[in-house]
Design a protein around this motif. Sequence first.
Motif, PDB file in Angstrom:
ATOM      1  N   THR A  95       7.311   3.415  -0.324  1.00 58.84           N
ATOM      2  CA  THR A  95       6.426   2.744   0.233  1.00 58.84           C
ATOM      3  C   THR A  95       5.482   2.147  -0.950  1.00 58.84           C
ATOM      4  OG1 THR A  95       6.103   4.218   1.912  1.00 58.84           O
ATOM      5  CG2 THR A  95       3.983   2.882   1.488  1.00 58.84           C
ATOM      6  N   VAL A  96       5.313   3.041  -2.101  1.00 57.82           N
ATOM      7  CA  VAL A  96       4.450   2.176  -3.198  1.00 57.82           C
ATOM      8  C   VAL A  96       5.172   1.067  -3.748  1.00 57.82           C
ATOM      9  CG1 VAL A  96       3.816   2.843  -5.622  1.00 57.82           C
ATOM     10  CG2 VAL A  96       3.604   4.484  -4.112  1.00 57.82           C
ATOM     11  N   VAL A  97       6.657   1.205  -3.960  1.00 60.40           N
ATOM     12  CA  VAL A  97       7.438   0.025  -4.553  1.00 60.40           C
ATOM     13  C   VAL A  97       7.390  -0.996  -3.367  1.00 60.40           C
ATOM     14  CG1 VAL A  97       9.548  -0.717  -5.262  1.00 60.40           C
ATOM     15  CG2 VAL A  97       8.504   1.551  -6.188  1.00 60.40           C
ATOM     16  N   TYR A  98       7.945  -1.036  -2.147  1.00 58.59           N
ATOM     17  CA  TYR A  98       8.127  -2.033  -1.322  1.00 58.59           C
ATOM     18  C   TYR A  98       6.757  -2.798  -0.914  1.00 58.59           C
ATOM     19  CZ  TYR A  98      13.300  -1.694  -0.782  1.00 58.59           C
ATOM     20  OH  TYR A  98      14.402  -1.413  -1.163  1.00 58.59           O
ATOM     21  N   GLN A  99       5.862  -2.089  -0.484  1.00 56.10           N
ATOM     22  CA  GLN A  99       4.620  -2.536  -0.222  1.00 56.10           C
ATOM     23  C   GLN A  99       3.877  -2.734  -1.100  1.00 56.10           C
ATOM     24  OE1 GLN A  99       6.111  -0.069   2.097  1.00 56.10           O
ATOM     25  NE2 GLN A  99       6.967  -1.922   3.039  1.00 56.10           N
ATOM     26  N   GLY A 100       3.712  -2.000  -2.166  1.00 55.96           N
ATOM     27  CA  GLY A 100       2.756  -2.209  -3.399  1.00 55.96           C
ATOM     28  C   GLY A 100       3.363  -3.447  -4.265  1.00 55.96           C
ATOM     29  N   HIS A 101       4.626  -2.916  -4.896  1.00 54.12           N
ATOM     30  CA  HIS A 101       5.024  -4.119  -5.936  1.00 54.12           C
ATOM     31  C   HIS A 101       5.484  -5.131  -5.119  1.00 54.12           C
ATOM     32  CE1 HIS A 101       4.640  -1.307  -9.379  1.00 54.12           C
ATOM     33  NE2 HIS A 101       4.743  -0.305  -8.581  1.00 54.12           N
ATOM     34  N   GLY A 102       6.435  -4.931  -4.158  1.00 47.27           N
ATOM     35  CA  GLY A 102       7.077  -5.889  -3.305  1.00 47.27           C
ATOM     36  C   GLY A 102       5.891  -7.013  -2.627  1.00 47.27           C
ATOM     37  N   ARG A 103       5.048  -6.357  -1.817  1.00 43.62           N
ATOM     38  CA  ARG A 103       4.322  -7.091  -0.922  1.00 43.62           C
ATOM     39  C   ARG A 103       2.937  -7.268  -1.486  1.00 43.62           C
ATOM     40  NH1 ARG A 103       7.475  -8.293   2.767  1.00 43.62           N
ATOM     41  NH2 ARG A 103       8.416  -6.748   4.140  1.00 43.62           N
ATOM     42  N   ASP A 104       2.671  -6.537  -2.835  1.00 41.65           N
ATOM     43  CA  ASP A 104       1.399  -6.880  -3.404  1.00 41.65           C
ATOM     44  C   ASP A 104       0.187  -6.184  -2.789  1.00 41.65           C
ATOM     45  OD1 ASP A 104       0.232  -7.787  -5.943  1.00 41.65           O
ATOM     46  OD2 ASP A 104      -0.571  -9.515  -5.246  1.00 41.65           O
ATOM     47  N   LEU A 105       0.362  -5.054  -2.111  1.00 44.98           N
ATOM     48  CA  LEU A 105      -0.884  -4.386  -1.803  1.00 44.98           C
ATOM     49  C   LEU A 105      -1.256  -3.302  -2.913  1.00 44.98           C
ATOM     50  CD1 LEU A 105       0.303  -3.350   1.919  1.00 44.98           C
ATOM     51  CD2 LEU A 105      -1.233  -5.147   1.079  1.00 44.98           C
ATOM     52  N   PRO A 106      -2.314  -2.724  -2.639  1.00 52.11           N
ATOM     53  CA  PRO A 106      -3.120  -2.064  -3.870  1.00 52.11           C
ATOM     54  C   PRO A 106      -2.149  -0.807  -4.205  1.00 52.11           C
ATOM     55  CG  PRO A 106      -4.635  -2.155  -2.080  1.00 52.11           C
ATOM     56  CD  PRO A 106      -3.491  -3.010  -1.844  1.00 52.11           C
ATOM     57  N   VAL A 107      -1.398  -0.518  -5.169  1.00 54.27           N
ATOM     58  CA  VAL A 107      -0.491   0.491  -5.355  1.00 54.27           C
ATOM     59  C   VAL A 107      -1.348   1.777  -5.466  1.00 54.27           C
ATOM     60  CG1 VAL A 107       0.909   1.586  -7.251  1.00 54.27           C
ATOM     61  CG2 VAL A 107       1.013  -0.709  -6.701  1.00 54.27           C
ATOM     62  N   ASP A 108      -2.577   1.810  -6.066  1.00 51.74           N
ATOM     63  CA  ASP A 108      -3.352   3.039  -6.141  1.00 51.74           C
ATOM     64  C   ASP A 108      -3.644   3.634  -4.675  1.00 51.74           C
ATOM     65  OD1 ASP A 108      -3.123   3.238  -8.947  1.00 51.74           O
ATOM     66  OD2 ASP A 108      -4.919   2.377  -9.312  1.00 51.74           O
ATOM     67  N   LEU A 109      -4.147   2.684  -4.082  1.00 49.49           N
ATOM     68  CA  LEU A 109      -4.444   3.030  -2.618  1.00 49.49           C
ATOM     69  C   LEU A 109      -2.997   3.493  -1.724  1.00 49.49           C
ATOM     70  CD1 LEU A 109      -6.356   3.252  -0.311  1.00 49.49           C
ATOM     71  CD2 LEU A 109      -6.155   0.830   0.270  1.00 49.49           C
ATOM     72  N   LEU A 110      -2.048   3.007  -1.972  1.00 51.19           N
ATOM     73  CA  LEU A 110      -0.814   3.499  -1.431  1.00 51.19           C
ATOM     74  C   LEU A 110      -0.344   4.982  -1.771  1.00 51.19           C
ATOM     75  CD1 LEU A 110       1.287   0.282  -1.485  1.00 51.19           C
ATOM     76  CD2 LEU A 110       0.162   1.221   0.663  1.00 51.19           C
ATOM     77  N   ARG A 111      -0.661   5.184  -3.169  1.00 50.37           N
ATOM     78  CA  ARG A 111      -0.463   6.424  -3.518  1.00 50.37           C
ATOM     79  C   ARG A 111      -1.430   7.760  -2.814  1.00 50.37           C
ATOM     80  NH1 ARG A 111      -0.196   3.852  -8.900  1.00 50.37           N
ATOM     81  NH2 ARG A 111       2.134   3.752  -9.464  1.00 50.37           N
ATOM     82  N   LYS A 112      -2.786   7.130  -2.770  1.00 48.75           N
ATOM     83  CA  LYS A 112      -3.540   8.111  -1.985  1.00 48.75           C
ATOM     84  C   LYS A 112      -3.220   8.037  -0.596  1.00 48.75           C
ATOM     85  CE  LYS A 112      -7.429   6.712  -4.998  1.00 48.75           C
ATOM     86  NZ  LYS A 112      -8.732   6.061  -5.162  1.00 48.75           N
ATOM     87  N   LEU A 113      -2.699   6.885  -0.152  1.00 47.30           N
ATOM     88  CA  LEU A 113      -2.287   7.418   1.511  1.00 47.30           C
ATOM     89  C   LEU A 113      -1.041   8.105   1.586  1.00 47.30           C
ATOM     90  CD1 LEU A 113      -2.938   3.564   2.675  1.00 47.30           C
ATOM     91  CD2 LEU A 113      -4.469   5.584   3.307  1.00 47.30           C
TER      92      LEU A 113
END
Length: 192
Positions: A95-113
Amino acid sequence: MSGRFVTLEGPEGAGKSTLAAALAKRLPNVLLTREPGDGPVGRKIREALLHGDELDSWTEVFLFLADRRQHVEGVIRPALDQGKTVICDRYADSTVVYQGHGRDLPVDLLRKLNRLATSGLTPDLTILLDLPAEAGLSRLADKDRMDREPLSFHERVREGFLMEAKRDPDRWRVLDASLPADELADRAAGLI
């Protein structure tokens, strides 16, 4: 918990499912599982994520998180409590990689979620099967909704995985996914 939690990560076509099956044959007391889609709820979420209509990036995240929560509580934790080695084909790092790095969503927020969804359950070991995006995609016979993303997306995903591995070198081990399957399985089994 007395078991060991191992996750397999990597870009599309890297051979995670093949490696998981090979490890189950080489190691004792193993439970193989995957994300998304283990269990009855997970199968429905997997269908929506991989074969359904186009999804907004955040909708995608929340579906993955819902699947992950159910998966951790219903499958992973009980197996770990029984002393099993749990080998999971994809987990929170995807999720961190595909939605964060891939889709440019906030990586730190994805880690918290992810921490919220998993109650902080982190793998003991994450094996990254590294392969250039184009090579991985060429291995796929049937392409799902995620596989059909542009090559540039898959290149960002690969780079994201490599960045995550560098971020936590105590947990991650990177293996060359272009190795013959038996050699790759032997190397991975040696890490577990």
